[in-house]
Design a protein around this motif. Sequence first.
Motif, PDB file in Angstrom:
ATOM      1  N   SER A  52      10.863 -15.059 -19.256  1.00 45.03           N
ATOM      2  CA  SER A  52      12.393 -15.574 -19.524  1.00 45.03           C
ATOM      3  C   SER A  52      12.524 -16.969 -19.988  1.00 45.03           C
ATOM      4  O   SER A  52      11.972 -17.985 -19.426  1.00 45.03           O
ATOM      5  CB  SER A  52      13.395 -15.369 -18.402  1.00 45.03           C
ATOM      6  N   VAL A  53      13.480 -17.377 -20.749  1.00 47.99           N
ATOM      7  CA  VAL A  53      13.887 -18.953 -20.646  1.00 47.99           C
ATOM      8  C   VAL A  53      15.047 -18.908 -19.959  1.00 47.99           C
ATOM      9  O   VAL A  53      16.053 -18.169 -19.999  1.00 47.99           O
ATOM     10  CB  VAL A  53      14.470 -18.848 -22.127  1.00 47.99           C
ATOM     11  N   THR A  54      15.170 -20.045 -19.064  1.00 45.11           N
ATOM     12  CA  THR A  54      16.212 -19.974 -18.212  1.00 45.11           C
ATOM     13  C   THR A  54      16.895 -21.280 -18.371  1.00 45.11           C
ATOM     14  O   THR A  54      16.329 -22.311 -18.934  1.00 45.11           O
ATOM     15  CB  THR A  54      15.837 -20.129 -16.583  1.00 45.11           C
ATOM     16  N   LEU A  55      18.360 -21.221 -17.890  1.00 46.72           N
ATOM     17  CA  LEU A  55      19.020 -22.537 -17.952  1.00 46.72           C
ATOM     18  C   LEU A  55      18.420 -23.751 -17.166  1.00 46.72           C
ATOM     19  O   LEU A  55      18.476 -24.876 -17.926  1.00 46.72           O
ATOM     20  CB  LEU A  55      20.525 -22.397 -17.487  1.00 46.72           C
ATOM     21  N   ALA A  56      18.038 -23.716 -16.010  1.00 45.59           N
ATOM     22  CA  ALA A  56      17.312 -24.907 -15.436  1.00 45.59           C
ATOM     23  C   ALA A  56      16.099 -25.227 -16.174  1.00 45.59           C
ATOM     24  O   ALA A  56      15.841 -26.275 -16.302  1.00 45.59           O
ATOM     25  CB  ALA A  56      16.818 -24.020 -14.028  1.00 45.59           C
ATOM     26  N   GLY A  57      15.525 -24.323 -16.895  1.00 47.84           N
ATOM     27  CA  GLY A  57      14.246 -24.644 -17.611  1.00 47.84           C
ATOM     28  C   GLY A  57      14.820 -25.682 -19.042  1.00 47.84           C
ATOM     29  O   GLY A  57      14.110 -26.589 -19.050  1.00 47.84           O
ATOM     30  N   ILE A  58      15.655 -24.942 -19.776  1.00 46.31           N
ATOM     31  CA  ILE A  58      16.385 -25.862 -20.682  1.00 46.31           C
ATOM     32  C   ILE A  58      16.899 -27.067 -20.403  1.00 46.31           C
ATOM     33  O   ILE A  58      16.649 -28.198 -20.987  1.00 46.31           O
ATOM     34  CB  ILE A  58      17.694 -25.032 -21.157  1.00 46.31           C
ATOM     35  N   GLU A  59      17.563 -27.398 -19.277  1.00 46.96           N
ATOM     36  CA  GLU A  59      18.058 -28.462 -18.775  1.00 46.96           C
ATOM     37  C   GLU A  59      17.108 -29.319 -18.466  1.00 46.96           C
ATOM     38  O   GLU A  59      17.083 -30.291 -18.850  1.00 46.96           O
ATOM     39  CB  GLU A  59      18.936 -28.175 -17.518  1.00 46.96           C
ATOM     40  N   LYS A  60      16.050 -29.061 -17.697  1.00 43.06           N
ATOM     41  CA  LYS A  60      14.763 -30.013 -17.434  1.00 43.06           C
ATOM     42  C   LYS A  60      14.093 -30.653 -18.731  1.00 43.06           C
ATOM     43  O   LYS A  60      13.922 -31.644 -18.814  1.00 43.06           O
ATOM     44  CB  LYS A  60      13.977 -28.976 -16.536  1.00 43.06           C
ATOM     45  N   ILE A  61      14.040 -29.538 -19.597  1.00 46.85           N
ATOM     46  CA  ILE A  61      13.211 -29.817 -20.761  1.00 46.85           C
ATOM     47  C   ILE A  61      14.112 -30.887 -21.680  1.00 46.85           C
ATOM     48  O   ILE A  61      13.366 -32.031 -22.169  1.00 46.85           O
ATOM     49  CB  ILE A  61      12.687 -28.877 -21.719  1.00 46.85           C
ATOM     50  N   ALA A  62      15.192 -30.593 -21.991  1.00 48.77           N
ATOM     51  CA  ALA A  62      16.248 -31.399 -22.367  1.00 48.77           C
ATOM     52  C   ALA A  62      16.273 -32.645 -22.200  1.00 48.77           C
ATOM     53  O   ALA A  62      16.304 -33.658 -22.855  1.00 48.77           O
ATOM     54  CB  ALA A  62      17.657 -30.631 -22.708  1.00 48.77           C
ATOM     55  N   ARG A  63      16.527 -32.863 -20.840  1.00 47.73           N
ATOM     56  CA  ARG A  63      16.493 -34.245 -20.237  1.00 47.73           C
ATOM     57  C   ARG A  63      15.294 -35.172 -20.424  1.00 47.73           C
ATOM     58  O   ARG A  63      15.392 -36.117 -20.690  1.00 47.73           O
ATOM     59  CB  ARG A  63      16.860 -34.147 -18.586  1.00 47.73           C
ATOM     60  N   GLY A  64      14.206 -34.514 -20.262  1.00 48.47           N
ATOM     61  CA  GLY A  64      12.933 -35.209 -20.433  1.00 48.47           C
ATOM     62  C   GLY A  64      12.810 -35.708 -22.141  1.00 48.47           C
ATOM     63  O   GLY A  64      12.369 -36.732 -22.181  1.00 48.47           O
ATOM     64  N   ALA A  65      13.131 -34.643 -22.948  1.00 54.22           N
ATOM     65  CA  ALA A  65      13.139 -34.874 -24.245  1.00 54.22           C
ATOM     66  C   ALA A  65      13.911 -36.221 -24.412  1.00 54.22           C
ATOM     67  O   ALA A  65      13.515 -37.111 -25.438  1.00 54.22           O
ATOM     68  CB  ALA A  65      13.416 -33.798 -24.994  1.00 54.22           C
TER      69      ALA A  65
END
Length: 369
Positions: free
Chosen positions: A272-285
């Motif tokens: 699964s893609v998760t909201l927590a994963g999206i948030e962590k990656i987006a912040r880093g990017a």
Amino acid sequence: MKAVIVGGGISGGAIAWRLAREGVAVIVLERGRLGREASWAAAGMIAPQAEAQSPGVFFDLCMAGRRVFDATVDRLTVESGVDPEYDPQGILYLALDESEHAELIARARWHRECGATVEELSPAEARRLEPAISPTTVHALHFPDNRRLDNRKLTQAYIAAAIAAGAEFRENSRVDAIATAGGRAIGVVLDDGGRIDADLVIIAAGSWSHEIRGLEQDRVRLFPVRGQILCFEARPRLLGPALFSLRGYLVPRRDGRILAGSTMEEAGFDKSVTLAGIEKIARGAAAMAPAIGELRFREAWAGLRPATRDLLPVLGPSPSVPNVIWATGHYRSGILLSALTGETIADLVAGRKPPIDLAPFSAARFARA
Ligand code: GLY
């Protein structure tokens, strides 16, 4: 000689190519669809230095992996007719605060001590290399010898080149067990009860590798480590080099897409893609290159990195069934190590000395543990 390769991902494809072009009759058995697991989900960095945590045997293996790539990628492109978009631009590793600065200085020191090429850049020098980097950049390392490519095209390239050399690939073909006689493998048993005879069996089935019955004595265990990726649309060449930091990475594709990664999660076989994963990656990017925040989001996906207990791959003969060869557990480096894995297994099968010492990667280490 007839070889069965269990697993039709990037490692299985690379091994099939190298064995088939040496005249081995190769059948690759894939439980699902070819190249659709970790090989498909990866970002495509050939980044032995950017991804390294410390010096040692694994760093040396990864550096050799990049060298084998450089030596073989042109031949692969010609023999497959598929361009994997191997890009020689280096990788820029950013420090965005003082603790990251200290970490990067320490890394640059040990990279140099190991003989690897690393350039230390001021923020202004780094900005000349890539104007899109964050204004908060305090320091950067440039790894001019690290590369990137399109891992999905690379996987296709290995498979197409292997087929051109005579290899056969079968999808939806799940191996249940090693068939043995007199302590040696004589083939594999499929889950429908069918048997395929072989002189040699190679296990390259990623996170599923230890499910094949008959190799329990080797005590090889894999566990999946989920990595999520976000993909954005941009104009081609918005980013020059791939960007890396302790917060994640950004990898541009030739067509303009930019991939942002990733997470490291133990979530079983859940992709699964998760909201927590999206948030962590987006912040880093966005921390590395704020302009990413303005790009159109295209899609997200997740894959399962195949990890062993010590996070090292398993490469070489099975201690319990000598004509079975392990080629799995590449964890975060399956794309980088694919060319080396193909070459190494072909060397072992032909009785040549592989380009690296395989002792640290032998399955024998688990029997001793
Ligand atoms: N090699 C990239 C990753 O594991 O996220």
